[in-house]
Design a protein around this motif. Structure first.
Motif, mmCIF file in Angstrom:
data_model
loop_
_atom_site.group_PDB
_atom_site.id
_atom_site.type_symbol
_atom_site.label_atom_id
_atom_site.label_comp_id
_atom_site.label_asym_id
_atom_site.label_seq_id
_atom_site.Cartn_x
_atom_site.Cartn_y
_atom_site.Cartn_z
ATOM 1 N N THR A 1 10.289 -2.246 -4.525
ATOM 2 C CA THR A 1 10.201 -1.258 -5.603
ATOM 3 C C THR A 1 11.440 -0.366 -5.583
ATOM 4 O O THR A 1 12.151 -0.303 -4.574
ATOM 5 N N PRO A 2 11.707 0.348 -6.669
ATOM 6 C CA PRO A 2 12.811 1.306 -6.640
ATOM 7 C C PRO A 2 12.639 2.333 -5.516
ATOM 8 O O PRO A 2 13.618 2.692 -4.849
ATOM 9 N N ALA A 3 11.418 2.767 -5.280
ATOM 10 C CA ALA A 3 11.166 3.710 -4.178
ATOM 11 C C ALA A 3 11.453 3.056 -2.833
ATOM 12 O O ALA A 3 12.040 3.678 -1.938
ATOM 13 N N GLY A 4 11.063 1.801 -2.677
ATOM 14 C CA GLY A 4 11.326 1.081 -1.440
ATOM 15 C C GLY A 4 12.812 0.895 -1.201
ATOM 16 O O GLY A 4 13.308 1.096 -0.089
ATOM 17 N N LEU A 5 13.534 0.545 -2.251
ATOM 18 C CA LEU A 5 14.983 0.382 -2.129
ATOM 19 C C LEU A 5 15.652 1.710 -1.814
ATOM 20 O O LEU A 5 16.543 1.781 -0.970
ATOM 21 N N GLY A 6 15.180 2.780 -2.447
ATOM 22 C CA GLY A 6 15.729 4.109 -2.174
ATOM 23 C C GLY A 6 15.519 4.531 -0.728
ATOM 24 O O GLY A 6 16.443 5.042 -0.081
ATOM 25 N N LYS A 7 14.325 4.304 -0.214
ATOM 26 C CA LYS A 7 14.046 4.668 1.185
ATOM 27 C C LYS A 7 14.858 3.815 2.150
ATOM 28 O O LYS A 7 15.341 4.306 3.169
ATOM 29 N N LEU A 8 15.029 2.544 1.832
ATOM 30 C CA LEU A 8 15.817 1.664 2.685
ATOM 31 C C LEU A 8 17.280 2.109 2.714
ATOM 32 O O LEU A 8 17.883 2.216 3.785
ATOM 33 N N VAL A 9 17.839 2.406 1.559
ATOM 34 C CA VAL A 9 19.232 2.868 1.488
ATOM 35 C C VAL A 9 19.388 4.199 2.214
ATOM 36 O O VAL A 9 20.345 4.401 2.966
ATOM 37 N N GLU A 10 18.435 5.096 2.024
ATOM 38 C CA GLU A 10 18.475 6.392 2.712
ATOM 39 C C GLU A 10 18.457 6.202 4.233
ATOM 40 O O GLU A 10 19.231 6.834 4.956
ATOM 41 N N ASP B 1 0.824 -1.210 0.000
ATOM 42 C CA ASP B 1 0.000 0.000 0.000
ATOM 43 C C ASP B 1 0.855 1.255 0.000
ATOM 44 O O ASP B 1 0.481 2.270 -0.585
ATOM 45 N N ARG B 2 2.007 1.189 0.669
ATOM 46 C CA ARG B 2 2.922 2.337 0.738
ATOM 47 C C ARG B 2 3.866 2.393 -0.464
ATOM 48 O O ARG B 2 4.755 3.220 -0.516
ATOM 49 N N LYS B 3 3.674 1.476 -1.424
ATOM 50 C CA LYS B 3 4.465 1.417 -2.661
ATOM 51 C C LYS B 3 5.940 1.102 -2.405
ATOM 52 O O LYS B 3 6.807 1.464 -3.191
ATOM 53 N N LEU B 4 6.228 0.401 -1.296
ATOM 54 C CA LEU B 4 7.593 -0.022 -0.999
ATOM 55 C C LEU B 4 7.863 -1.412 -1.572
ATOM 56 O O LEU B 4 9.003 -1.745 -1.887
ATOM 57 N N LEU B 5 6.805 -2.202 -1.699
ATOM 58 C CA LEU B 5 6.870 -3.534 -2.308
ATOM 59 C C LEU B 5 5.800 -3.640 -3.374
ATOM 60 O O LEU B 5 4.834 -2.876 -3.367
ATOM 61 N N VAL B 6 5.982 -4.592 -4.261
ATOM 62 C CA VAL B 6 4.970 -4.879 -5.274
ATOM 63 C C VAL B 6 4.761 -6.390 -5.322
ATOM 64 O O VAL B 6 5.709 -7.163 -5.162
ATOM 65 N N ARG B 7 3.503 -6.774 -5.503
ATOM 66 C CA ARG B 7 3.133 -8.190 -5.620
ATOM 67 C C ARG B 7 2.526 -8.386 -7.001
ATOM 68 O O ARG B 7 1.608 -7.655 -7.383
ATOM 69 N N VAL B 8 3.056 -9.371 -7.741
ATOM 70 C CA VAL B 8 2.570 -9.636 -9.102
ATOM 71 C C VAL B 8 2.338 -11.132 -9.271
ATOM 72 O O VAL B 8 2.978 -11.941 -8.594
ATOM 73 N N PRO B 9 1.442 -11.510 -10.189
ATOM 74 C CA PRO B 9 1.247 -12.939 -10.449
ATOM 75 C C PRO B 9 2.549 -13.573 -10.958
ATOM 76 O O PRO B 9 3.309 -12.942 -11.694
#
Length: 99
Positions: A68-77, A47-55
């Protein structure tokens, strides 16, 4: 963030670095908690767009999960800020700065 969410984020970040696909089941196991808690945390991170789930294209009965790239960016930050804060609180770092 809960320990379960943190564990999943780290697990999925490592998988991304290794270019590995992760099933929903493996992501939930990485949380080291009950399946219902892991799924709730995974949904929250999606929901926070940090992960994505796909079939899963290889198995229509399952899903893949990725950071997600945003999730990885926030984690690295966050890890960078944590590293900087701990470096300043380290006696060795303080002695190097003061020398």
């Amino acid at each position: 963030m809960t320990d379960a969410a943190w564990d999943m984020l780290l697990f999925l970040a490592l998988a991304a670095c290794e270019q590995r696909e992760v099933t929903l089941g493996d992501a939930c196991q990485s949380a080291h908690t009950s399946p219902s808690t892991a799924l709730r945390q995974l949904d929250h991170l999606c929901d926070r767009k940090l992960l994505v789930r796909v079939p899963n294209p290889a198995d229509r009965r399952s899903h893949l999960v990725a950071i997600t790239p945003a999730g990885l960016g926030k984690l690295v930050e966050y890890l960078d800020r944590l590293s900087a804060a701990s470096a300043w609180s380290s006696p060795l770092a303080a002695s190097v700065v003061l020398a």
